[in-house]
Design an enzyme around this catalytic site. Sequence first.
Site, short mmCIF file in Angstrom:
data_model
loop_
_atom_site.label_atom_id
_atom_site.label_comp_id
_atom_site.label_asym_id
_atom_site.label_seq_id
_atom_site.Cartn_x
_atom_site.Cartn_y
_atom_site.Cartn_z
N TYR A 1 5.61 -63.55 -45.55
CA TYR A 1 5.49 -62.49 -44.57
C TYR A 1 5.97 -61.15 -45.10
O TYR A 1 7.04 -61.06 -45.72
CB TYR A 1 6.28 -62.83 -43.31
CG TYR A 1 5.74 -64.00 -42.52
CD1 TYR A 1 4.43 -64.01 -42.07
CD2 TYR A 1 6.54 -65.11 -42.24
CE1 TYR A 1 3.93 -65.08 -41.34
CE2 TYR A 1 6.05 -66.18 -41.51
CZ TYR A 1 4.75 -66.16 -41.07
OH TYR A 1 4.25 -67.22 -40.35
N LYS B 1 34.48 -81.91 -36.38
CA LYS B 1 33.75 -81.17 -35.36
C LYS B 1 32.39 -80.75 -35.91
O LYS B 1 32.14 -80.78 -37.12
CB LYS B 1 34.54 -79.93 -34.95
CG LYS B 1 34.73 -78.90 -36.06
CD LYS B 1 35.50 -77.69 -35.58
CE LYS B 1 35.65 -76.67 -36.72
NZ LYS B 1 36.33 -75.44 -36.27
#
Length: 406
Positions: A280, A44
């Site tokens: 940042y 999956k």
Amino acid sequence: MNETDAVRSATLRARAEIDLAALRANVRSLRAHAPGAALMAVVKADAYGHGALACARAAVEAGASWLGTATPQEALALRAPGAGVPAGVRVLCWLWTPGGPWREAIEADLDVSVGGMWALEEVTAAARLAGRPARVHLKADTGLGRGGCAPGDWAGLVAAALAAEADGLLRVTGLWSHFACADEPGHPSIDAQLTRFREMVAHAEQQGVAPEVRHIANSPALLTLPDSHFDLVRAGIALYGVSPSPEIGTPADFGLRQVMTLTASLALVKNVPGGHGVSYGHHYVTPGATTLGLVPLGYADGIPRHASSTGPVLVEGKWRTAAGRIAMDQFVVDLGGEEPPPGTEAVLFGPGDRGEPTVEDWAQAAGTIGYEIVTRIGTRVPRVHVNAADTAGTADGTGDVSDVTK
């Protein structure tokens, strides 16, 4: 230059190399842990980020006789023309919502999970339209409290399924459940769920259900709970060489090898003075004159922002740490004055052979689990599948490159 050399030497911003030889070896090791049960390779979420079709084929080559997916769309892709999955390999999909492609699943010879009356009604209606019986696994909620039929509703679901079976609309091919805490050794819910599963299976069989397989064992149960193996075990994260949890052991403890290696090419190396803010918010400020390396991967590629200032990277044999915030497309490492040329390989994680960080190291840095680290690697990162041919008998284990996908 052969195909292997060409792909490996190609200039890529980043790559997730998927070692199919390691995956096959993991399948064989996992089968040895549960010798009395068949093995389902769970593919999956694009095989936990590793590439579903290539991993499914490799797992089957190594002895997996079942494949597992969450969504029906994932399962249908395994049955599509050219997928390369042998028709005799069973495929189970379990995450259904009302209005799902039941008829397509039946016509594709998939096994489907049913955990409630609504699903049983939809699958039997689809079987009438398809003109053939559905292969159904009845799912019991033995204590996870998520999908599956509650114990109080089990008798009704079993009776309705048997009635549909008598009408030729379905065949109950499996009885199954899922653990809540198998990755926490000694948790009291483990024995409670096993007891409840046995009781619910016994009721179904007493009423006339004759399943091909009974299954509850996921990766941690496969590795540590032999009493849970029954007829089939479901190998998920362990298939890819990542431990289900540090508490139960490392991959090496179970004879497993990490399948994915994530690397990038340094995009820039530059000198900066002390006191220079990085990324940042300037959460990292250089303590002195140093060099910075720019790694061209960020949270848009699945690198967890929570690993800002902690995520480890191997550059020229030395561990470096993300300096400051991980941004959308890139992050910075402090190289301590060393000046590797742009294009130098930065290894975010791998099996650890070269001293590089592993998936578990990144999981700890981000405060999460290894499952999330590998499954979140985004589509901008090419998956390069190596060792596509089964070379288990060769001396060096090298092989060819099967494909490069994005």
